[in-house]
Enzyme design. Sequence first.
Site, PDB file in Angstrom:
ATOM      1  CG  ASP A  52      -2.104  -0.910   0.881  1.00  0.00           C
ATOM      2  OD1 ASP A  52      -2.036  -1.843   0.002  1.00  0.00           O
ATOM      3  OD2 ASP A  52      -3.167  -0.677   1.769  1.00  0.00           O
ATOM      4  CG  ASN A  94      -7.613  -3.972  -1.993  1.00  0.00           C
ATOM      5  OD1 ASN A  94      -8.428  -2.952  -2.302  1.00  0.00           O
ATOM      6  ND2 ASN A  94      -7.976  -5.027  -1.721  1.00  0.00           N
ATOM      7  CG  ASP A 328      -8.271  -1.838  10.384  1.00  0.00           C
ATOM      8  OD1 ASP A 328      -9.373  -2.060   9.915  1.00  0.00           O
ATOM      9  OD2 ASP A 328      -7.499  -1.178   9.758  1.00  0.00           O
ATOM     10  CD  GLU A 356      -8.206  -4.024   3.162  1.00  0.00           C
ATOM     11  OE1 GLU A 356      -9.222  -3.980   3.800  1.00  0.00           O
ATOM     12  OE2 GLU A 356      -6.886  -3.446   3.702  1.00  0.00           O
ATOM     13  CG  HIS A 400      -3.786  -6.776   5.335  1.00  0.00           C
ATOM     14  ND1 HIS A 400      -3.249  -5.702   6.123  1.00  0.00           N
ATOM     15  CD2 HIS A 400      -5.125  -6.324   5.272  1.00  0.00           C
ATOM     16  CE1 HIS A 400      -4.172  -4.662   6.075  1.00  0.00           C
ATOM     17  NE2 HIS A 400      -5.091  -5.046   5.316  1.00  0.00           N
ATOM     18  NE  ARG A 401      -6.033  -4.130   9.296  1.00  0.00           N
ATOM     19  CZ  ARG A 401      -4.740  -4.018   9.700  1.00  0.00           C
ATOM     20  NH1 ARG A 401      -3.807  -4.812  10.480  1.00  0.00           N
ATOM     21  NH2 ARG A 401      -4.206  -2.799   9.275  1.00  0.00           N
ATOM     22  CE  LYS A 433      -5.066  -3.633   2.130  1.00  0.00           C
ATOM     23  NZ  LYS A 433      -4.811  -2.540   0.761  1.00  0.00           N
TER      24      LYS A 433
END
Length: 671
Positions: A52, A94, A328, A356, A400-401, A433
């Site tokens: 990112d 993204n 998040d 995402e 990613h998370r 990311k």
Amino acid sequence: MYTTRFLDVPPLDSVAGTVRLPGSKSISNRVLLLAGLCEGETVIDGLLASDDTEVMLQALAALGCTVERSGEAVCIRGIGGELPVREADLFLGNAGTAMRPLTAALAVLAAVHGGAFRLHGVARMHERPIGDLVDALRAIGCRIDYEAAPGYPPLRIGAAPSGLHALDAIRVRGDVSSQFLTALLLALPLATAGGSSARISVDGELISKPYVGMTLQLLERFGIAVERDGWQRFTIPANSQYRSPRTLRVEGDASSASYFIGAAAIAAGGQPLRIEGVGLDSMQGDIRFVDAARAMGAQVDGGAGWLEVRRGTLPLRPIDLDCKHLPDAAMTLAVLALFAEGTSRLTGIASWRVKETDRIAAMATELRRIGAAVETTDDSIAITPPAEWRAGAIKTYDDHRVAMCFALAAFSRCAGAAPALPVRILDPRCVGKTFPDFFEALFGVAAARPDDIPVLTIDGPTASGKGTLASAVAARLGYHLLDSGAVYRAAALAASRAGVDRDDEPALADLAARLDLRFGADGVWLGGDEVGESLRLEAIGSLASRISAWPRVRRALLDIQLAFHRLPGLVADGRDMGTVVFPVARLKVFLTASAAQRAERRYRQLISRGISANIDSLRADLEARDARDQSRSVSPSRPAPDALLLDNSALSIEDSVEQVLAAWQARTPFG
Ligand SMILES: Nc1ncnc2c1ncn2[C@@H]1O[C@H](COP(=O)(O)OP(=O)(O)O)[C@@H](O)[C@H]1O
Ligand SMILES: Nc1ccn([C@H]2C[C@H](O)[C@@H](COP(=O)(O)OP(=O)(O)O)O2)c(=O)n1
């Protein structure tokens, strides 16, 4: 970073040591944009290196900023309110933290200076709404067109036909994503140059307020004092100008901290886990994850720039929390809920649907996959821990998370799962990311029982293709690779250099015990020399075969080999990997090929390296070596009783790799 198709995280037990976090994504991309918009140079330290931030850096460079990297620091020379490049096509992956603010900044710049810009990203980016931001910008005169679906990127930004107006009555929705407001706050100082102030009113209740707070703090660092009336009205004074702070350090990412806070809350280990880069003084809203973790039972200490976390109560206490302020890090709470005694409920997470991926759906599906009972609504998720844990291959949805929080499921033993289960993370590369080395960092502080760290051994005679097969299989699994032959060859090279007689067992064993050998990405190092090429010499292979027959030499080299048995797993090739060094290996392959084939392969290998060779003497040599390796008294080269025998005389390399991977897969619980 792991770029494999999947990564199997073995059952983990404890954590200890120190982990240093990468820079915050949210701070990094805000600071990059601000540095790009102001005049002069800004040196940014601790910037996150990730997908990112990379797209943001590339966009700034494409727009005429100078970007210089030196080590961990990046120096940006900004465009200072001008617009040196008037046309650009910007691919933003993204990265919402690049798409939204760049849309606002370019729309305002193009309105003032003219220009034509196209902003687009990956397919998922084209499904993430941006209409509310575009509406707000259009209302002040900006020209933004949708290239495909209205309300979504790709966008085309052009000159404003009648300039900017109505700056004192800007309205934006605050209840879908706070990134729209952030984008306006970051960009609108550009619009105040003509002498009018800019006033933004927020429609609906503003979500993720801490992110807006972060935006305001960073604007202040860049000389912009926004006046705030609660969280509903914001005024940027007339003639506001970005002023570079010259140097700035980016905090570690508080959301990234959540995985390690979570791990320490559930893992065994007397010592606390120290987390550096972010502390209780953080400007990031997700630092409030600390309170949630404490409420669930974790013991957290901290100061400026550091945290120390250890397990408190386990099972954890279930939690019922409105997560609007930490959207998040709340995903980590959803996985921690697996370790609680009872049902946890996370509310206020409607924004998960437009991230995402649709995170509510994704988390529910994947939590159920490992056995949890999950209920969802439009803006909440309730999780009841598994009655019985299942080994799951977790889909990560390019998010990613999802990948990072599900790594915590590997601590299933801490929740009483018996047997403890590994967790398979599909497409682990998505962590790039925000935290490219997430799994490396996890394996750096986590410990597993040795029996839980998988080993795959490949033994067999010379030139059967062990090394080729082992390195291909290790690369596909993301495992460490032990070329044990290279260890014996290094001992042989050291003996030959030191002039030690090949029959002097005590002297050879002494030399082997003191071998200063390091395998790294930069080659094989013996003392201060890179010896990768020298080790492959046939004479060294023959000498290795001879000295490896001495029991004391073998014993002296054992520790070097065992040290390769580390998370997340090992592929080891040699003669006695399955029989002696790693008898508990989950899969033992004994690889053979006819002597004629092997001589031919070795011949080609040597010729291709520009080393002259004679095929007949090679064959005689390898047969003599086979005989010696098979007949020695200790660790003779032979298949383990439970080995998979694979004759690859008629197989291609790829076929052998696929066969071994299929046999491996059958021995995992993910079949
Ligand atoms: N299945 C196979 N088919 C054809 N060639 C192979 C195969 N496996 C390996 N080779 C080739 O044989 C050579 C020797 O392989 P290598 O992996 O160095 O063997 P080892 O480690 O057993 O001594 C290499 O050049 C490799 O490309
Ligand atoms: N695990 C091992 C690995 C190698 N050796 C010895 C026996 C081999 O002839 C030499 C060199 O091993 P290496 O695997 O590099 O040899 P090849 O590539 O198969 O020719 O070391 C051993 O005794 N035990």
